[in-house]
Scaffold this motif. Structure first.
Motif, short mmCIF file in Angstrom:
data_model
loop_
_atom_site.label_atom_id
_atom_site.label_comp_id
_atom_site.label_asym_id
_atom_site.label_seq_id
_atom_site.Cartn_x
_atom_site.Cartn_y
_atom_site.Cartn_z
N LYS A 169 0.82 -1.39 0.15
CA LYS A 169 0.12 -0.06 0.00
C LYS A 169 0.89 1.33 0.07
O LYS A 169 0.43 2.33 -0.44
CB LYS A 169 -1.05 -0.01 1.14
CG LYS A 169 -0.31 0.05 2.63
CD LYS A 169 -1.40 -0.09 3.59
CE LYS A 169 -0.59 0.08 5.31
NZ LYS A 169 -1.73 0.09 6.09
N ASP A 170 2.16 1.14 0.58
CA ASP A 170 2.96 2.26 0.61
C ASP A 170 4.23 1.79 1.05
O ASP A 170 4.61 0.66 1.03
CB ASP A 170 2.44 3.50 1.53
CG ASP A 170 2.45 2.85 3.09
OD1 ASP A 170 3.00 1.92 3.28
OD2 ASP A 170 1.47 3.50 3.89
N LEU A 171 5.42 2.67 1.16
CA LEU A 171 6.74 2.43 1.31
C LEU A 171 6.93 1.62 2.57
O LEU A 171 7.87 0.95 2.79
CB LEU A 171 7.73 3.45 1.10
CG LEU A 171 7.54 4.05 -0.38
CD1 LEU A 171 8.56 5.33 -0.54
CD2 LEU A 171 8.19 3.02 -1.32
N TYR A 172 6.12 2.14 3.73
CA TYR A 172 6.22 1.64 4.99
C TYR A 172 6.17 0.08 4.84
O TYR A 172 6.68 -0.72 5.48
CB TYR A 172 5.51 2.40 6.02
CG TYR A 172 5.83 3.68 6.40
CD1 TYR A 172 6.85 4.28 7.09
CD2 TYR A 172 5.20 5.00 5.75
CE1 TYR A 172 7.46 5.23 7.26
CE2 TYR A 172 5.38 6.13 6.05
CZ TYR A 172 6.59 6.43 6.86
OH TYR A 172 6.90 7.73 6.98
N ASP A 173 4.88 -0.18 4.03
CA ASP A 173 4.53 -1.47 4.01
C ASP A 173 5.70 -2.44 3.27
O ASP A 173 5.81 -3.54 3.45
CB ASP A 173 3.21 -1.55 3.45
CG ASP A 173 2.28 -2.88 3.15
OD1 ASP A 173 2.64 -3.67 3.99
OD2 ASP A 173 1.69 -3.14 2.35
N LEU A 174 5.97 -1.91 2.16
CA LEU A 174 7.04 -2.37 1.18
C LEU A 174 8.07 -2.73 2.10
O LEU A 174 9.08 -4.07 1.74
CB LEU A 174 7.43 -1.49 0.17
CG LEU A 174 8.39 -2.01 -1.00
CD1 LEU A 174 8.07 -1.25 -2.35
CD2 LEU A 174 9.61 -1.99 -0.77
N TRP A 175 8.81 -1.87 2.89
CA TRP A 175 10.07 -2.11 3.49
C TRP A 175 9.91 -2.84 4.85
O TRP A 175 10.75 -3.75 5.17
CB TRP A 175 10.73 -0.79 3.92
CG TRP A 175 11.29 -0.12 2.86
CD1 TRP A 175 11.00 1.05 2.19
CD2 TRP A 175 12.45 -0.51 1.63
NE1 TRP A 175 11.60 1.38 0.92
CE2 TRP A 175 12.43 0.37 0.53
CE3 TRP A 175 13.13 -1.77 1.57
CZ2 TRP A 175 13.36 -0.10 -0.29
CZ3 TRP A 175 13.94 -1.98 0.71
CH2 TRP A 175 13.88 -0.77 -0.22
N GLY A 176 8.75 -2.86 5.39
CA GLY A 176 8.35 -3.58 6.64
C GLY A 176 9.59 -3.56 7.65
O GLY A 176 10.00 -2.56 7.97
N LYS A 177 9.83 -4.98 8.07
CA LYS A 177 10.54 -5.06 9.28
C LYS A 177 12.17 -5.14 8.64
O LYS A 177 12.90 -5.23 9.80
CB LYS A 177 10.26 -6.46 9.98
CG LYS A 177 10.91 -6.64 11.30
CD LYS A 177 10.46 -7.85 11.89
CE LYS A 177 10.60 -7.86 13.59
NZ LYS A 177 10.34 -9.28 14.25
N ARG A 178 12.28 -5.07 7.51
CA ARG A 178 13.62 -5.11 7.11
C ARG A 178 14.51 -4.03 7.46
O ARG A 178 15.99 -4.61 7.67
CB ARG A 178 13.66 -5.19 5.36
CG ARG A 178 13.29 -6.41 4.92
CD ARG A 178 13.31 -6.48 3.34
NE ARG A 178 12.01 -5.62 2.85
CZ ARG A 178 11.82 -5.99 1.58
NH1 ARG A 178 12.32 -6.72 0.69
NH2 ARG A 178 10.51 -5.26 0.99
#
Length: 247
Positions: free
Chosen positions: A137-146
């Motif tokens: 949904k956004d970049l926060y979601d894309l990067w997640g816990k990485r």
């Protein structure tokens, strides 16, 4: 111990001062984001970047020609924002460069996480940008816990010198085993601590320089920071915030 810092919008190309050491850890994800941006219309990109026509046109042209694996600049030299100006990495000695390479991590909406000597190219993409890449949904979601995993080392100590836009990528995943210290650089106004954006950015860069010059390994040692008129205030600090007040 790791130190986290925000990127800067202003970037340059400098392939002469220092050679980059490696490609960013998540260069393949950056290539996916780049491919996604190349598919967007001019109107979509301008909205994504929240900028004027001049900057939008410049960056639309940039993404069409962008190379992520050659002609790269070390990240610490590529960013030109206020924090990086006050850090002044171009005049670091070898031991100071080695210190930041080990301890400093730059968070990025485009690259995810960067070591100072990772090779980058100028881009425009803030972490809070509404980029719905693939199923995310956004970049926060894309990067997640990485990003949290990238800054979590054996001792679990993180010194936060990043803005809220970027630090929230880490804070969401903290555990009780982590020691997470946010440095607050402010002034006292009407009995309250007030952080002024420009001064805080200046102090964050100076703090990185201070730590690199002293090769600080224990988080308590940063309480000695005394630059730009700031001094540590024990009475205003907590276990999670070190408060420095400008006199």
């Amino acid at each position: 111990m790791k130190i986290i810092l925000s990127p800067a919008k202003r970037m340059n190309v400098d392939t002469d001062t220092l050679a980059y050491v490696a490609l960013p850890q998540y260069v393949e994800q950056a290539e996916e984001i780049l491919a996604w941006m190349r598919e967007r219309s001019y109107a979509e990109l301008k909205k994504l970047w929240a900028c004027n026509d001049k900057i939008a046109k410049q960056n639309q042209e940039r993404i069409q020609q962008m190379e992520l694996r050659r002609g790269l600049t070390p990240a610490i030299l590529s960013y030109e924002g206020i924090a990086y100006q006050y850090m002044a990495p171009a005049v670091f000695e070898k031991v100071q460069l080695a210190y930041v390479q080990e301890h400093l991590r730059i968070l990025s909406g485009f690259y995810g996480i960067l070591k100072p000597m990772d090779g980058v190219t100028p881009y425009r993409l803030e972490m809070q940008a509404k980029a719905s890449v693939r199923e995310y949904k956004d970049l926060y979601d894309l990067w997640g816990k990485r990003l949290y995993r990238g800054v979590r080392d054996e001792d679990g100590v993180v010194v936060n010198l990043a803005s809220r836009e970027y630090s929230k990528c880490i804070e969401k995943y903290l555990t009780n085993a982590d020691t997470y210290i946010t440095c607050v650089f402010g002034e006292i106004s009407e009995g309250k601590i007030v952080q002024k954006g420009t001064y805080a950015k200046m102090a964050r860069g100076e703090m990185v320089r201070y730590m690199a010059e002293r090769r600080i390994e224990e988080v308590q040692q940063i309480k000695g920071f005394d630059r730009l008129g700031y001094t540590y205030r024990e009475d205003l600090s907590t276990g999670r915030e070190y408060v420095f007040i400008k006199s």
